[in-house]
Design a protein around this motif. Structure first.
Motif, PDB file in Angstrom:
ATOM      1  N   ALA A  96       0.834  -1.200   0.000  1.00  0.00           N
ATOM      2  CA  ALA A  96       0.000   0.000   0.000  1.00  0.00           C
ATOM      3  C   ALA A  96       0.867   1.247   0.000  1.00  0.00           C
ATOM      4  N   ARG A  97       2.080   1.110   0.534  1.00  0.00           N
ATOM      5  CA  ARG A  97       3.010   2.236   0.570  1.00  0.00           C
ATOM      6  C   ARG A  97       4.418   1.695   0.353  1.00  0.00           C
ATOM      7  N   ILE A  98       5.220   2.444  -0.397  1.00  0.00           N
ATOM      8  CA  ILE A  98       6.612   2.068  -0.651  1.00  0.00           C
ATOM      9  C   ILE A  98       7.486   3.257  -0.270  1.00  0.00           C
ATOM     10  N   ILE A  99       8.451   3.007   0.600  1.00  0.00           N
ATOM     11  CA  ILE A  99       9.363   4.053   1.058  1.00  0.00           C
ATOM     12  C   ILE A  99      10.663   3.944   0.270  1.00  0.00           C
ATOM     13  N   LEU A 100      11.007   5.010  -0.441  1.00  0.00           N
ATOM     14  CA  LEU A 100      12.260   5.089  -1.186  1.00  0.00           C
ATOM     15  C   LEU A 100      13.179   6.116  -0.539  1.00  0.00           C
ATOM     16  N   PHE A 101      14.473   5.957  -0.790  1.00  0.00           N
ATOM     17  CA  PHE A 101      15.461   6.916  -0.309  1.00  0.00           C
ATOM     18  C   PHE A 101      16.216   7.569  -1.467  1.00  0.00           C
ATOM     19  N   LEU A 102      16.351   6.862  -2.577  1.00  0.00           N
ATOM     20  CA  LEU A 102      16.980   7.426  -3.773  1.00  0.00           C
ATOM     21  C   LEU A 102      15.893   7.747  -4.781  1.00  0.00           C
ATOM     22  N   GLU A 103      16.011   8.887  -5.452  1.00  0.00           N
ATOM     23  CA  GLU A 103      14.914   9.327  -6.314  1.00  0.00           C
ATOM     24  C   GLU A 103      15.235   9.314  -7.798  1.00  0.00           C
ATOM     25  N   ASN A 104      16.454   8.933  -8.185  1.00  0.00           N
ATOM     26  CA  ASN A 104      16.761   8.968  -9.618  1.00  0.00           C
ATOM     27  C   ASN A 104      17.547   7.744 -10.075  1.00  0.00           C
ATOM     28  N   GLU A 105      17.367   6.622  -9.378  1.00  0.00           N
ATOM     29  CA  GLU A 105      18.018   5.380  -9.786  1.00  0.00           C
ATOM     30  C   GLU A 105      17.042   4.528 -10.602  1.00  0.00           C
ATOM     31  N   PRO A 106      17.544   3.726 -11.538  1.00  0.00           N
ATOM     32  CA  PRO A 106      16.661   3.013 -12.475  1.00  0.00           C
ATOM     33  C   PRO A 106      15.599   2.140 -11.819  1.00  0.00           C
TER      34      PRO A 106
END
Length: 336
Positions: A96-106
């Motif tokens: 339902a939710r996905i937490i990312l830390f990098l915003e420009n990786e493939p």
């Protein structure tokens, strides 16, 4: 105080931390996360200190040419298949939710395109979350090589996600994340800690110039310099640095608990780094300095010195000698 992060009512939360800082932020702010994706095997031990093993999902990574693999069509096909398989694997978790830390990786961009940006949160990556220090030439060159090798090709030159369309959490702008300083012994040590970044392997500087700059730093320092490698620095790189700078004023240490815990346990005279976020995490601000200019990292130096957001400051080269002299031991009987 950071706002309370509550559980989602409509499904699991998946997080994709990429380094030790991300693990710490996740553990301090959302320990109830359901699933944790990780790529590098060196992160497993750190994750297990904060999360049960059943939450951890190793997902590997794309392959690159080298180390005996030079069949580009095969590499391309393998990487395209990898992206499809990882999307399917994560979709099976019904997040339902996905937490990312990098915003420009493939891979992160592939997940956003598949699931829709509204399902994501962007958490602080480190210093780069706040200031753009990218060398655009190197960034675009790297992305073109990745695309040629079959990495996800969408949004090839995107630097920042549209932050008005995604929940953003961080410590210094939104102030909706916290980071607890780990307990430590803080034992005095007459030395300077150098917290490394991955400069050579990431193409910021040649190995020769990096060693030359480190050597100059050691020569200027009034006390020994302790080099704390970045987890991604390879054994060959570390060995080359050690061989070139071996001597009574230089040592390399790889603390088992990571650089942050080591620096909490050890009260060095100074903490220096090209631009490591560890200096923020450590919170010994009165004796912590970024020194990107010393390593000819012009874009990093300009970005860090153009903001007053951080309690750690970037030191210009002309101020480095005076800073280092402050680390000289105080002689017995002398005024501090």
């Amino acid at each position: 105080m950071p706002e309370t992060i509550v559980l989602d009512a409509n499904g699991p939360t998946v997080a994709f931390p990429r380094n030790f800082l991300h693990i710490k932020l996740l553990a301090d702010n959302y320990p109830q996360v359901d699933h944790i994706l990780f790529r590098e095997e060196f992160m497993r031990a750190q994750l297990l200190r904060s999360f049960p093993a059943e939450k951890l999902i190793p997902i590997g990574r794309e392959i690159r040419p080298g180390q005996g693999q030079w069949n580009l069509p095969r590499i391309f096909a393998t990487n395209r298949r990898y992206t499809r398989e990882k999307i399917a694997q994560i979709a099976a978790l019904t997040p339902a939710r996905i937490i990312l830390f990098l915003e420009n990786e493939p891979l992160e961009l592939a997940l956003i395109d598949h699931f829709g940006i509204e399902r994501f949160e962007l958490w602080e990556e480190g210093v780069m979350h706040y200031v753009d220090m990218n060398n655009l030439y190197l960034f675009r060159l790297r992305r073109m090589v990745q695309i040629a090798c079959g990495f996800y090709p969408g949004h090839p030159f995107l630097l920042r996600l549209p932050r008005d369309r995604i929940t953003v959490r961080d410590r210094f702008d939104k102030c909706n994340l916290q980071m607890r300083i780990p307990e430590g012994r803080n034992l005095p040590r007459e030395a300077i800690a150098f917290v490394a970044n991955v400069l050579v392997a990431d193409g910021h500087i040649t190995r020769g110039n990096y060693i030359k700059a480190l050597g100059k730093l050691v020569e200027m320092a009034p006390v020994p310099v302790v080099y704390l490698p970045h987890p991604r620095e390879g054994a060959e790189e570390i060995a080359a640095i050690g061989a070139a700078l071996s001597g009574p004023k230089f040592s390399i240490e790889k603390p088992e608990g990571g650089s942050l815990q080591h620096c909490v346990d050890t009260d060095y005279r100074l903490y220096l780094s090209p631009f490591s976020t560890t200096l923020l995490d450590l919170q010994k601000f009165s004796k912590s300095y970024w020194i990107p200019q010393h390593f000819a990292l012009g874009s990093y130096d300009r970005a860090l010195r153009s903001t007053d957001r951080f309690p750690v400051k970037a030191l210009p080269e002309e101020a480095l000698a005076a800073c280092l002299s402050s680390a000289a031991p105080v002689e017995a009987g002398a005024a501090p």
